[in-house]
Design a protein around this motif. Structure first.
Motif, PDB file in Angstrom:
ATOM      1  N   GLY A 234      20.898   9.911 -10.847  1.00  0.00           N
ATOM      2  CA  GLY A 234      20.171  11.094 -10.428  1.00  0.00           C
ATOM      3  C   GLY A 234      19.957  11.154  -8.922  1.00  0.00           C
ATOM      4  O   GLY A 234      19.952  10.125  -8.238  1.00  0.00           O
ATOM      5  N   ARG A 235      19.771  12.364  -8.430  1.00  0.00           N
ATOM      6  CA  ARG A 235      19.603  12.589  -6.996  1.00  0.00           C
ATOM      7  C   ARG A 235      18.435  11.777  -6.429  1.00  0.00           C
ATOM      8  O   ARG A 235      18.536  11.137  -5.379  1.00  0.00           O
ATOM      9  N   ARG A 236      17.293  11.789  -7.106  1.00  0.00           N
ATOM     10  CA  ARG A 236      16.100  11.104  -6.597  1.00  0.00           C
ATOM     11  C   ARG A 236      16.322   9.598  -6.493  1.00  0.00           C
ATOM     12  O   ARG A 236      15.916   8.954  -5.514  1.00  0.00           O
ATOM     13  N   ILE A 237      17.002   9.031  -7.486  1.00  0.00           N
ATOM     14  CA  ILE A 237      17.280   7.584  -7.476  1.00  0.00           C
ATOM     15  C   ILE A 237      18.172   7.218  -6.294  1.00  0.00           C
ATOM     16  O   ILE A 237      17.945   6.218  -5.605  1.00  0.00           O
ATOM     17  N   ILE A 238      19.182   8.041  -6.043  1.00  0.00           N
ATOM     18  CA  ILE A 238      20.109   7.760  -4.938  1.00  0.00           C
ATOM     19  C   ILE A 238      19.380   7.846  -3.600  1.00  0.00           C
ATOM     20  O   ILE A 238      19.542   6.986  -2.718  1.00  0.00           O
ATOM     21  N   GLU A 239      18.555   8.876  -3.437  1.00  0.00           N
ATOM     22  CA  GLU A 239      17.817   9.035  -2.175  1.00  0.00           C
ATOM     23  C   GLU A 239      16.875   7.861  -1.940  1.00  0.00           C
ATOM     24  O   GLU A 239      16.740   7.367  -0.816  1.00  0.00           O
ATOM     25  N   GLU A 245      18.049  11.556   2.971  1.00  0.00           N
ATOM     26  CA  GLU A 245      18.001  12.823   2.258  1.00  0.00           C
ATOM     27  C   GLU A 245      19.421  13.324   2.053  1.00  0.00           C
ATOM     28  O   GLU A 245      20.231  13.355   2.971  1.00  0.00           O
ATOM     29  N   LEU A 246      19.734  13.722   0.820  1.00  0.00           N
ATOM     30  CA  LEU A 246      21.082  14.150   0.479  1.00  0.00           C
ATOM     31  C   LEU A 246      21.265  15.649   0.740  1.00  0.00           C
ATOM     32  O   LEU A 246      20.293  16.402   0.750  1.00  0.00           O
ATOM     33  N   PRO A 247      22.509  16.105   0.939  1.00  0.00           N
ATOM     34  CA  PRO A 247      22.757  17.540   1.155  1.00  0.00           C
ATOM     35  C   PRO A 247      22.272  18.369  -0.031  1.00  0.00           C
ATOM     36  O   PRO A 247      22.216  17.882  -1.165  1.00  0.00           O
ATOM     37  N   ASP A 249      23.699  20.727  -1.670  1.00  0.00           N
ATOM     38  CA  ASP A 249      24.692  20.956  -2.725  1.00  0.00           C
ATOM     39  C   ASP A 249      25.253  19.656  -3.295  1.00  0.00           C
ATOM     40  O   ASP A 249      26.267  19.665  -3.997  1.00  0.00           O
ATOM     41  N   PHE A 250      24.596  18.537  -3.036  1.00  0.00           N
ATOM     42  CA  PHE A 250      25.067  17.229  -3.503  1.00  0.00           C
ATOM     43  C   PHE A 250      25.213  17.227  -5.024  1.00  0.00           C
ATOM     44  O   PHE A 250      24.372  17.754  -5.744  1.00  0.00           O
ATOM     45  N   GLN A 251      26.309  16.644  -5.518  1.00  0.00           N
ATOM     46  CA  GLN A 251      26.623  16.505  -6.937  1.00  0.00           C
ATOM     47  C   GLN A 251      26.955  17.833  -7.626  1.00  0.00           C
ATOM     48  O   GLN A 251      26.975  17.897  -8.848  1.00  0.00           O
ATOM     49  N   THR A 252      27.231  18.870  -6.867  1.00  0.00           N
ATOM     50  CA  THR A 252      27.731  20.100  -7.469  1.00  0.00           C
ATOM     51  C   THR A 252      29.259  20.052  -7.494  1.00  0.00           C
ATOM     52  O   THR A 252      29.879  19.270  -6.768  1.00  0.00           O
ATOM     53  N   ALA A 253      29.849  20.904  -8.315  1.00  0.00           N
ATOM     54  CA  ALA A 253      31.310  20.957  -8.393  1.00  0.00           C
ATOM     55  C   ALA A 253      31.916  21.264  -7.030  1.00  0.00           C
ATOM     56  O   ALA A 253      32.929  20.682  -6.641  1.00  0.00           O
TER      57      ALA A 253
END
Length: 293
Positions: A234-239, A245-247, A249-253
């Protein structure tokens, strides 16, 4: 007449009209759908005619396996495989069997993937469609087994294998047994590919966890629908892990396409035509009909 009466007699009280229960029932439930992206309200029938793609903003509403098959395969061509396989409770996880039964009643499915032999614009293929309405499309032993058997069936018939993924990842109630499906399906795809067969993966919203890290990403062609969430953790775990802070649109197609992890992002309305073109090309003796300017 007193002057004050000129202003008071013409005034009328206003009342709010509250519809009766009978009036409320005149509008069938589900007749309208609100787009979660642009907030526009549209007729559900019109949305279905447009393959559940919002006509205003292009948002792709989730499809269940029945809707997906109806929109993708040739009418009357689908022959289901392993329909009656159901999950056990190998770890004795509390209430697991009851939850599975509840999902069976709700979805009329036995598991989170439907597999079968079909035709797409006249081309033979084996297709597997994951269904997020059953346990959020989570991958347990039966899901992995059905996908593996579908791959083996495609190999036996020497026809392409197409998979639509939609999953929250490995199924926690089956522990390491669900994680083993990553290796099993990956090995089956490797053998299938080594025999010269075609694999097409179409990732839909969402494709996450162990599914994204195994068979979903192992196609000869890896496609996705617009806006689909695709990723492992998940985004929160990666951050929290990388402390950055991730972009947005991170993890979108679209993000994955930009970074070389997808071959194309294809709108649902164009998907059947584009996949059938690929199947034509990969059919023995198949070729592209070039149009001259």
């Amino acid at each position: 007449m007193p002057i004050k009466d000129l202003f008071t007699k013409s005034k009328k009280k206003k009342y709010a009209t509250i519809p009766t229960e009978a009036a409320k029932q005149d509008v069938p439930e589900g007749i309208m759908t609100k787009c979660p992206s642009c907030k526009k309200i549209m007729y559900s029938k019109e949305l279905m005619k447009n393959l559940k793609v919002c006509a205003h903003c292009g948002y792709h509403h989730p499809m269940n396996s029945k809707e997906r098959l109806n929109s993708f395969v040739d009418e009357g061509s689908f022959v289901e495989l392993d329909r009656y396989m159901i999950s056990e409770n190998p770890l004795g996880f509390p209430d697991y069997i009851e939850k599975l039964e509840k999902d069976r009643q709700k979805t009329n499915l036995n598991e989170a993937v439907v597999t079968g032999v079909c035709k797409v614009e006249g081309n033979d293929a084996v297709v597997a469609v994951m269904d997020s309405t059953f346990r959020m499309g989570s991958m347990g032993s039966v899901v992995g087994e059905k996908i593996t058997r579908a791959i083996e069936k495609a190999g036996e018939l020497s026809i392409p294998f197409i998979i639509f993924t939609a999953s929250g990842g490995a199924r926690m109630q089956e522990g390491v047994l669900s994680l083993m499906q990553m290796a099993k399906t990956s090995v089956a795809l490797k053998k299938f590919s080594d025999e010269g067969n075609l694999i097409i993966s179409i990732m839909t919203h969402p494709t996450t966890g162990g599914v994204s890290a195994s068979f979903a990403s192992l196609g000869d062609y890896n496609f996705a629908e617009p806006g689909a969430l695709i990723g492992f953790a998940g985004r929160r775990i990666i951050e929290q892990t990388i402390r950055e802070e991730l972009p947005e649109d991170f993890q979108t197609a679209e993000f994955l396409l930009k970074h070389g992890q997808l071959d194309a992002v294809i709108s649902r309305g164009d998907l059947r035509e584009k996949i059938s073109t690929l199947l034509d090309i990969h059919t023995p003796g198949g070729e592209i009909e070039w149009l001259e300017n």
